[in-house]
Design an enzyme around this catalytic site. Structure first.
Site, PDB file in Angstrom:
ATOM      1  N   ARG A 101       0.868  -1.185   0.000  1.00  0.00           N
ATOM      2  CA  ARG A 101       0.000   0.000   0.000  1.00  0.00           C
ATOM      3  C   ARG A 101       0.894   1.221   0.000  1.00  0.00           C
ATOM      4  NH1 ARG A 101      -5.426   1.298   3.305  1.00  0.00           N
ATOM      5  NH2 ARG A 101      -6.109  -0.033   1.585  1.00  0.00           N
ATOM      6  N   HIS A 128      -7.101   0.848  -6.797  1.00  0.00           N
ATOM      7  CA  HIS A 128      -7.325  -0.037  -5.641  1.00  0.00           C
ATOM      8  C   HIS A 128      -8.003  -1.321  -6.139  1.00  0.00           C
ATOM      9  CE1 HIS A 128      -7.673  -1.305  -1.620  1.00  0.00           C
ATOM     10  NE2 HIS A 128      -8.564  -0.464  -1.140  1.00  0.00           N
ATOM     11  N   GLN A 131      -9.935  -3.917  -3.787  1.00  0.00           N
ATOM     12  CA  GLN A 131     -11.246  -3.457  -3.309  1.00  0.00           C
ATOM     13  C   GLN A 131     -12.325  -3.784  -4.337  1.00  0.00           C
ATOM     14  OE1 GLN A 131     -12.145  -1.907  -0.294  1.00  0.00           O
ATOM     15  NE2 GLN A 131     -14.143  -2.465  -1.122  1.00  0.00           N
ATOM     16  N   ASP A 226     -17.279   6.850  -1.641  1.00  0.00           N
ATOM     17  CA  ASP A 226     -15.990   6.669  -0.958  1.00  0.00           C
ATOM     18  C   ASP A 226     -15.696   7.976  -0.224  1.00  0.00           C
ATOM     19  OD1 ASP A 226     -13.432   5.860  -0.176  1.00  0.00           O
ATOM     20  OD2 ASP A 226     -12.537   6.072  -2.180  1.00  0.00           O
ATOM     21  N   CYS A 267     -16.480   1.466   0.299  1.00  0.00           N
ATOM     22  CA  CYS A 267     -15.332   0.591   0.563  1.00  0.00           C
ATOM     23  C   CYS A 267     -14.880   0.678   2.026  1.00  0.00           C
ATOM     24  CB  CYS A 267     -14.189   0.944  -0.372  1.00  0.00           C
ATOM     25  SG  CYS A 267     -13.684   2.674  -0.264  1.00  0.00           S
ATOM     26  N   ARG A 295     -13.404  -8.743   0.943  1.00  0.00           N
ATOM     27  CA  ARG A 295     -11.997  -8.444   0.688  1.00  0.00           C
ATOM     28  C   ARG A 295     -11.169  -9.708   0.863  1.00  0.00           C
ATOM     29  NH1 ARG A 295      -9.926  -3.289   0.929  1.00  0.00           N
ATOM     30  NH2 ARG A 295      -8.032  -4.390   0.280  1.00  0.00           N
TER      31      ARG A 295
END
Ligand code: CP
Ligand code: NVA
Length: 312
Positions: A101, A128, A131, A226, A267, A295
């Site tokens: 990340r 991402h 996700q 988001d 998310c 996830r």
């Protein structure tokens, strides 16, 4: 060897295969209890995380493997004593998989150029993909076949999650409408839009960016939002961003404009009263915790796919 840098690393067929594997893994976890036996996952995080950090570790352990969470702040890399390429070359001699990340997507690309094992994007400022693997699995569970479904994203268009949704929806034959403020700092990157439009052309589906939130939500099967304050955004920008994004807040009126039975997605982490009201995220149409659970299942499928390709 394959990596997962962005969803477009894969063809739509491969994406479908991995989603199907994720559903199979979720339905019968015992059958995969040794699928990654003695495999080691190296995890490196430059930004905060709950879901990514915990779902990768629990996921690999549930398949018989082990995870190492590497603390950048106490590392030679973090101290400026060792380069990113050298760090990754060393790690590749020990671990079987890497999840990273990072702030800069260019650093992920540099990792991939120097690794001997598959690298998974655990979020960069650009995309991402893990996700959206979980999100597509969640939409399939709640809405069935993805083809022809319409997803409306409201809020920050210039955003990793929005970019990966554009990739993933277009690849899966879904319509996607992004409702966001006008301006290059709020709209999706032009190259991502162009990629999505090219992918959508194969299915004849729509890719729309609009600053009319109710138009974007009209008849949608999925309403997604988001954070307005992604990890890399300066907290000093809060007031200005709230003023810009408030017309795109997901409210009950927005949900009533979507199709009957539409699902609400975020998310996470979520801020009630900002990108959505509390009554929406805590209401009956919200599937946000299914997303969070998925996830792990989606990433387990991603890891098995990449492990199976790691010697090719
Ligand atoms: N959705 C997501 O990536 O959550 P974390 O930031 O907690 O990993
Ligand atoms: N866009 C958000 C996603 C968090 C999971 C961020 O980058 O912080």
């Amino acid at each position: 060897m394959e990596h997962l840098s962005s969803l477009t690393d894969w063809s739509p067929d491969v994406l479908n295969e991995v989603l199907t594997l994720a559903a199979t893994l979720k339905a019968d976890p015992e059958a995969y209890a040794d699928a990654a036996a003695r495999k080691v996952l190296f995890m490196i995080f430059e930004k905060p995380s709950l879901r990514t950090r915990v779902s990768f570790e629990t996921g690999i352990v549930r398949m018989g493997g082990h995870a190492i969470n590497y603390d950048v702040t106490t590392s030679p890399l973090g101290a400026g004593k060792e380069s990113l390429p050298d760090t990754i070359k060393v790690v590749s001699r020990y671990a079987d998989l890497i999840v990273a990340r990072l702030f800069k997507h260019a650093d992920l690309t540099e990792m991939i150029a120097n690794t001997g094992v598959p690298v998974i994007n655990g979020l960069t400022d650009y995309s991402h993909p893990c996700q959206i693997m979980a999100d597509l699995l969640t939409i399939r569970e709640h809405k069935g076949d993805l083809k022809g479904k319409t997803l409306c994203f409201l809020g920050d268009g210039f955003n990793n999650v929005t970019h990966s949704l554009l990739h993933g929806c277009a690849m899966m034959g879904m319509n996607i409408r992004v409702g966001c403020p006008k301006g290059e700092e709020y709209e999706p990157l032009p190259d991502v839009l162009a990629q999505a439009k090219a992918l959508a052309a194969v299915h004849g589906t729509e890719v729309v960016v609009t600053d009319f939130a109710f138009g974007a939500a009209d008849g949608a099967d999925v309403v997604y939002t988001d954070s307005w304050m992604s990890y890399h955004i300066d907290p000093k920008d809060l007031d200005a961003r709230v003023a810009k994004f408030m017309p795109f807040q997901v409210t009950n009126s927005i949900m009533n404009t979507a199709a009957p039975g539409a699902i609400f997605m975020n998310c996470l982490p979520a801020a009630r009263g900002y990108e959505q009201t509390a009554e929406v995220i805590d209401g009956p149409q919200s599937v946000v915790f299914d997303q969070a659970e998925n996830r792990m299942h989606a990433q387990n499928a991603v890891m098995l796919r990449l492990l199976s390709k790691s010697r090719t």
